[in-house]
Design an enzyme around this catalytic site. Structure first.
Site, PDB file in Angstrom:
ATOM      1  N   ARG A 134      -1.211   6.389 -13.759  1.00 16.93           N
ATOM      2  CA  ARG A 134      -1.949   6.782 -12.544  1.00 16.93           C
ATOM      3  C   ARG A 134      -2.994   7.854 -12.862  1.00 16.93           C
ATOM      4  NH1 ARG A 134      -2.104   3.662  -8.224  1.00 16.93           N
ATOM      5  NH2 ARG A 134      -2.522   5.491  -6.978  1.00 16.93           N
ATOM      6  N   PHE A 164      -9.228  -3.173   6.053  1.00 20.37           N
ATOM      7  CA  PHE A 164      -9.778  -3.656   4.788  1.00 20.37           C
ATOM      8  C   PHE A 164      -8.950  -4.772   4.153  1.00 20.37           C
ATOM      9  CE2 PHE A 164      -7.007  -0.045   3.858  1.00 20.37           C
ATOM     10  CZ  PHE A 164      -6.187  -0.543   2.852  1.00 20.37           C
ATOM     11  N   HIS A 223      -5.722  -1.796 -10.795  1.00 24.53           N
ATOM     12  CA  HIS A 223      -4.610  -1.466  -9.895  1.00 24.53           C
ATOM     13  C   HIS A 223      -3.448  -1.012 -10.768  1.00 24.53           C
ATOM     14  CE1 HIS A 223      -1.420  -2.075  -6.831  1.00 24.53           C
ATOM     15  NE2 HIS A 223      -0.718  -2.504  -7.870  1.00 24.53           N
ATOM     16  N   ASN A 230     -12.873  -1.456  -7.710  1.00 23.03           N
ATOM     17  CA  ASN A 230     -12.593  -0.275  -8.529  1.00 23.03           C
ATOM     18  C   ASN A 230     -11.842  -0.597  -9.820  1.00 23.03           C
ATOM     19  OD1 ASN A 230     -10.036  -0.720  -7.535  1.00 23.03           O
ATOM     20  ND2 ASN A 230     -10.017   1.070  -6.218  1.00 23.03           N
ATOM     21  N   ARG A 271     -11.404   4.563 -13.666  1.00 20.21           N
ATOM     22  CA  ARG A 271     -12.274   4.386 -12.490  1.00 20.21           C
ATOM     23  C   ARG A 271     -13.474   5.325 -12.538  1.00 20.21           C
ATOM     24  NH1 ARG A 271      -7.234   3.912  -8.403  1.00 20.21           N
ATOM     25  NH2 ARG A 271      -6.999   1.633  -8.391  1.00 20.21           N
ATOM     26  N   THR A 331      -8.730   6.248  -6.344  1.00 22.35           N
ATOM     27  CA  THR A 331      -9.186   4.948  -5.827  1.00 22.35           C
ATOM     28  C   THR A 331     -10.691   4.945  -5.598  1.00 22.35           C
ATOM     29  OG1 THR A 331      -7.057   4.612  -4.752  1.00 22.35           O
ATOM     30  CG2 THR A 331      -8.884   3.290  -3.950  1.00 22.35           C
TER      31      THR A 331
END
Length: 138
Positions: A87, A59, A117, A114, A104, A93
């Site tokens: 986080r 990816f 980061h 998404n 997300r 993710t």
């Protein structure tokens, strides 16, 4: 508990969809402090540096093309246990696995686009912050 700094980036889809204010608001309401902020159009070299751990993965090219497709918003966020707190706030993710109430879970449309980061460790946070900011200033 300790005060930490972490790196957060609102990705091109989040910027395009006008989610910058909502995302920043969530961090600030949580009691986190934004100590650096800027919008940039990332070049390929910078994107490859940011995501070097994924080089060689299937990816990687799509990821680099995606994060260089439009402006991103880079932030340094400070607070108690900031890496772990951020986080948890952003969620998994894969948005299908991210609970409602996470960034997300509420906004991401796919695993590849998404919205956001965030560094997953203090070591990565320091490295990622230094890519976008002169960390001697804070």
């Amino acid at each position: 508990m300790s005060t930490e700094r972490t790196f957060v980036m609102i990705k091109p889809d989040g910027v395009r969809r006008g989610l910058i204010g909502e995302i920043i608001n969530r961090f600030e309401r949580r009691g986190l402090k934004i100590v650096a902020l800027k919008m940039v159009k990332m070049d390929r070299k910078t994107a490859e540096l940011l995501y070097e751990e994924h080089k060689g993965k299937s990816f990687f090219e799509d990821l680099i093309n995606y994060v260089t497709s439009g402006p991103v918003v880079c932030m340094v966020i400070e607070g108690e246990d900031a890496v772990q707190v951020v986080r948890r706030m952003i969620g998994n993710t894969d948005p299908k696995e991210a609970p409602p109430g996470t960034i997300r879970g509420d906004f991401a449309l796919s695993k590849s686009e998404n919205v956001i980061h965030a560094s997953d460790s203090l070591e990565k946070a320091k490295r990622e912050m230094s890519i976008f900011f002169d960390t001697s200033n804070f």
